[in-house]
Scaffold this motif. Structure first.
Motif, mmCIF file in Angstrom:
data_model
loop_
_atom_site.group_PDB
_atom_site.id
_atom_site.type_symbol
_atom_site.label_atom_id
_atom_site.label_comp_id
_atom_site.label_asym_id
_atom_site.label_seq_id
_atom_site.Cartn_x
_atom_site.Cartn_y
_atom_site.Cartn_z
ATOM 1 N N ALA A 10 -1.553 13.333 65.691
ATOM 2 C CA ALA A 10 -0.287 12.612 65.559
ATOM 3 C C ALA A 10 -0.063 12.423 64.067
ATOM 4 O O ALA A 10 -0.566 11.493 63.461
ATOM 5 C CB ALA A 10 -0.357 11.268 66.280
ATOM 6 N N ASN A 51 0.111 0.333 68.986
ATOM 7 C CA ASN A 51 1.064 0.869 69.948
ATOM 8 C C ASN A 51 0.609 2.274 70.350
ATOM 9 O O ASN A 51 -0.382 2.792 69.817
ATOM 10 C CB ASN A 51 2.489 0.858 69.365
ATOM 11 N N GLU A 53 1.623 5.247 69.626
ATOM 12 C CA GLU A 53 1.525 6.205 68.521
ATOM 13 C C GLU A 53 0.312 5.921 67.638
ATOM 14 O O GLU A 53 -0.368 6.842 67.183
ATOM 15 C CB GLU A 53 2.808 6.170 67.678
ATOM 16 N N HIS A 54 0.060 4.634 67.397
ATOM 17 C CA HIS A 54 -1.138 4.264 66.642
ATOM 18 C C HIS A 54 -2.394 4.757 67.369
ATOM 19 O O HIS A 54 -3.319 5.299 66.748
ATOM 20 C CB HIS A 54 -1.232 2.743 66.475
ATOM 21 N N LYS A 56 -2.707 7.164 69.534
ATOM 22 C CA LYS A 56 -2.797 8.624 69.479
ATOM 23 C C LYS A 56 -3.313 9.082 68.124
ATOM 24 O O LYS A 56 -4.152 9.986 68.026
ATOM 25 C CB LYS A 56 -1.418 9.225 69.761
ATOM 26 N N ARG A 57 -2.825 8.451 67.097
ATOM 27 C CA ARG A 57 -3.255 8.793 65.737
ATOM 28 C C ARG A 57 -4.748 8.493 65.544
ATOM 29 O O ARG A 57 -5.502 9.306 65.017
ATOM 30 C CB ARG A 57 -2.419 7.979 64.748
#
Length: 446
Positions: A10, A51, A53-54, A56-57
């Motif tokens: 990500a 969240n 996205e965090h 996933k990163r």
């Protein structure tokens, strides 16, 4: 060997390091790569505040770094281990190996600060640095030279065990925090006393059990070891003996179950000593070099999870009528120690699959339970059955023959290969989404 592979990134990730085949150069490259991923991870919120996205990163960063560490260790595991043990002249245990690796191979493992920070969190909020310990020990165990040496090291007396031996010889009784050790004639009786949690296993019980097993094997007056659960405080079983409820799930949820001291240390430590004996610090010419003694397990009420795993290493299993045997690790989401290696030898593959994959439980007195239990008696007769078993197993020839049986049933190479996979898989499982969700839902129940 089980390996890890990077998730879809990500955002940008640092370029994967390319190894040159020169260990010093590659160690420096890996250290720089680990520092770069540390900086990117530190820019993210803590796990509990991320969240999607965090998350996933962070997952992509962790898995990319684990891949780099795995690649380095696959190539250099024996050299790394030899450097940490002075050419296998030293025998550091698991925590000592980690500390040495953090000093001599920075970047191969999480830092002491990273591991310490995770220890203060509940399991669901940890960063998951213990998975990297699994990658490290999986690689060492995968090496025949390093893995065999490490297994033998962990079969030696644990720190502190020898310090209790004189006291036990004088008094024949030692009260540890969670275990009672008492010599009665030719038998050493080890009684689980984690009363508040149905004798479930936690970090302290694992440490106390290794001391108790060491003392049993070290005391030359003792011919047989006996394991039995003590009386518990739980309202449903108050005043009754219970063998073991397995892993303490409350402690696991609270982040208090250590990968080093419990999940891996248990299997390489006291449970493996039950099966393969105690390796003396100085080995002579005699074979087998390890000190073996037969073990009796007396099951009151139930032997669940880790409790049932102990039965697979015992030489005589006695149980009260209706006692329950269960390995619910598949339902809990984790691997039941060495149960997958040892259970099929006793039950056959079909029943083992029913127990391990579907959570089938057996009760003492049922036909299939005879494969796990030598004798079933009324609860009032269990102590007499233990005494009889001790008398039958006290012959010196028994210890010699059980040593050869252990060698035949579980050759060192089979054990090492299993542990190499287990070290990685179990580390991943205790941080997997399904396990974390399950223990949080259990915690939330009224």
């Amino acid at each position: 060997m089980t390996s890890v592979s990077p998730a879809l990134p990500a955002g940008s990730l640092p370029a994967m390091p390319v190894l040159t085949g020169r260990i010093d150069a590659d160690r420096a490259t890996l250290q720089r790569y680990s520092r770069s991923t540390d900086r990117l991870l530190s820019a993210l919120p803590p796990r509990a505040a991320r969240n999607p996205e965090h998350t996933k990163r962070a997952t992509a960063l962790h898995e990319a770094r684990r891949t780099a560490r795995h690649t380095f260790l696959t190539r250099y595991s024996t050299q790394v281990y030899d450097a940490l043990t002075n050419g296998r002249a030293l025998r550091p245990r698991l925590p000592d190996l980690v500390q040495r690796a953090q000093t001599h191979f920075p970047g191969v493992l999480p830092s002491p600060a990273q591991l310490a920070e995770d220890r203060g969190r509940i399991q669901a909020h940890k960063e998951g640095h213990e998975i990297d310990l699994g990658v490290f020990f999986g690689a060492l165990l995968h090496s025949p030279a390093a893995g065999t040496h490490l297994i033998d090291t962990m079969l030696q007396p644990a720190p502190g065990s020898l310090g209790h031996l004189d006291w036990l010889r004088r008094h024949d009784l030692l009260e540890l925090d969670t275990v009672r050790v008492e010599r009665l004639g030719r038998a050493m009786h080890i009684t689980f006393q984690n009363r508040h949690c149905l004798n479930a296993e936690d970090n302290k019980l694992i440490a106390d059990m290794e001391t108790a097993v060491d003392l049993t094997l070290l005391d030359e007056r003792v011919s047989v070891g006996v394991m039995r659960g003590g009386v518990v405080d739980h309202p449903r079983y108050e005043g009754r003996r219970v063998f073991s409820a397995g892993i303490n799930l409350k402690a696991l949820r609270n982040g208090e179950i250590s990968y080093l001291d419990f999940l891996l240390g248990r299997e390489l430590g006291y449970v493996n000593k039950l099966m393969h004996g105690l390796m003396p610090t100085e080995s002579g010419w005699r074979a087998p070099s390890a000190v073996h003694k037969p073990w009796v397990a007396a099951v009151d009420s139930f032997a669940i999870g880790g409790g049932m795993q102990l039965l697979l290493a015992a030489d005589r299993v006695l149980a009260e009528e209706g006692a329950l045997f269960s390995l619910p690790a598949a339902n809990e989401g984790i691997v039941p120690g060495l149960g997958n290696l040892r259970l099929p030898r006793l039950t056959g593959g079909r029943i083992a699959r029913q127990i391990l994959l579907s959570g089938r439980a057996l009760r003492a007195g049922e036909p299939d339970a005879e494969l796990l239990c030598d004798k079933v008696v009324h609860a009032d007769r269990l102590t007499d059955a233990v005494d009889q078993a001790v008398a039958e197993l006290s012959s010196p020839a028994v210890a010699a023959n059980r040593a050869m049986l252990s060698l035949a049933e579980e050759p060192r190479e089979a054990l090492r290969s299993y542990l190499a996979e287990f070290a990685v898989v179990q580390a991943e499982r205790i941080y997997s989404a399904d396990v974390l969700d399950r223990i949080e839902r259990r915690w939330a129940r009224p």
